[in-house]
Design an enzyme around this catalytic site. Structure first.
Site, PDB file in Angstrom:
ATOM      1  N   ASN A 189       0.836  -1.195   0.000  1.00  0.00           N
ATOM      2  CA  ASN A 189       0.000   0.000   0.000  1.00  0.00           C
ATOM      3  C   ASN A 189       0.875   1.251   0.000  1.00  0.00           C
ATOM      4  OD1 ASN A 189       0.513  -0.880   2.782  1.00  0.00           O
ATOM      5  ND2 ASN A 189      -0.908   0.683   3.470  1.00  0.00           N
TER       6      ASN A 189
ATOM      7  N   CYS B 272      -4.024   0.704  -2.582  1.00  0.00           N
ATOM      8  CA  CYS B 272      -3.861  -0.497  -1.761  1.00  0.00           C
ATOM      9  C   CYS B 272      -2.843  -1.447  -2.385  1.00  0.00           C
ATOM     10  CB  CYS B 272      -5.199  -1.222  -1.634  1.00  0.00           C
ATOM     11  SG  CYS B 272      -6.493  -0.263  -0.837  1.00  0.00           S
TER      12      CYS B 272
ATOM     13  N   GLU C 225      -3.088  -4.668  -2.951  1.00  0.00           N
ATOM     14  CA  GLU C 225      -3.678  -5.602  -3.911  1.00  0.00           C
ATOM     15  C   GLU C 225      -3.797  -4.970  -5.287  1.00  0.00           C
ATOM     16  OE1 GLU C 225      -4.660  -4.812  -0.839  1.00  0.00           O
ATOM     17  OE2 GLU C 225      -6.038  -6.311  -0.028  1.00  0.00           O
TER      18      GLU C 225
ATOM     19  N   CYS D  91     -10.132  -4.875   0.743  1.00  0.00           N
ATOM     20  CA  CYS D  91     -11.200  -3.885   0.879  1.00  0.00           C
ATOM     21  C   CYS D  91     -12.150  -3.989  -0.322  1.00  0.00           C
ATOM     22  CB  CYS D  91     -10.614  -2.477   0.986  1.00  0.00           C
ATOM     23  SG  CYS D  91      -9.959  -1.831  -0.577  1.00  0.00           S
TER      24      CYS D  91
END
Length: 160
Positions: free
Chosen positions: A62, A73, A75, A112
């Site tokens: 992140n 983020c 991911e 998220c």
């Protein structure tokens, strides 16, 4: 009126050592990526590692910004880099690890909502499920066999 029931299955492992060696290796890459996070505001560090079908491993962490919406983020950092670098590759598996400077994180931390939607885009594009493993800094590890287990009513191009 009609009701529908949506159910999902998430596997929970007591620790990382219960997982196959290739998943442990990928999670260790996520932990290494986590150490590179830039999180001066939240103090919440996340790392992600992605295994592609060509055996390349892409990692991301992140990256925060004083203008919060401008951060990204772990991911999405990893998945967008994978998509830009290897646009034809299939994403087989994602490993995610999170920790906090402020307290111990011992429960699995899932992606998220924005990251779930980004992962959904790639799972739909490749028409093949993506395994998602997630954990805190230690403790239990959760496994989802597909993004659909985490986001069962995903928005996709069929609605456009």
């Amino acid at each position: 009126m009609k009701s529908i029931t949506i159910s999902t299955t998430i596997e929970i492992y007591d620790s990382l050592v219960e997982l196959p060696e290739e998943v442990i290796k990928l999670m260790n890459t996520a932990v290494e990526a986590r150490e590179k996070a830039y999180a001066p505001y939240s103090k919440f560090h996340v790392g992600a590692a992605i295994l592609l079908d060509n055996n390349e491993v892409i990692s991301g962490s992140n990256q925060e910004n004083a203008s919060y919406p401008s951060g990204l983020c772990a991911e999405r950092t990893a998945i967008y880099y994978a998509g830009a670098t290897y646009p034809e590759a299939i994403i087989k598996r994602i490993a995610i690890s999170a920790t906090s400077v402020n307290h111990a994180v011992t429960t699995p931390i899932p992606p998220c909502g924005a990251c779930r939607q980004a992962i959904a885009e790639y799972e739909i594009k490749q028409n093949e499920p993506i395994e998602i493993y997630f954990m805190g800094e230690s403790g239990k590890v959760a496994k989802s066999n597909s993004l659909k287990d985490l986001l069962p009513l995903a928005f996709d191009k069929s609605y456009l």
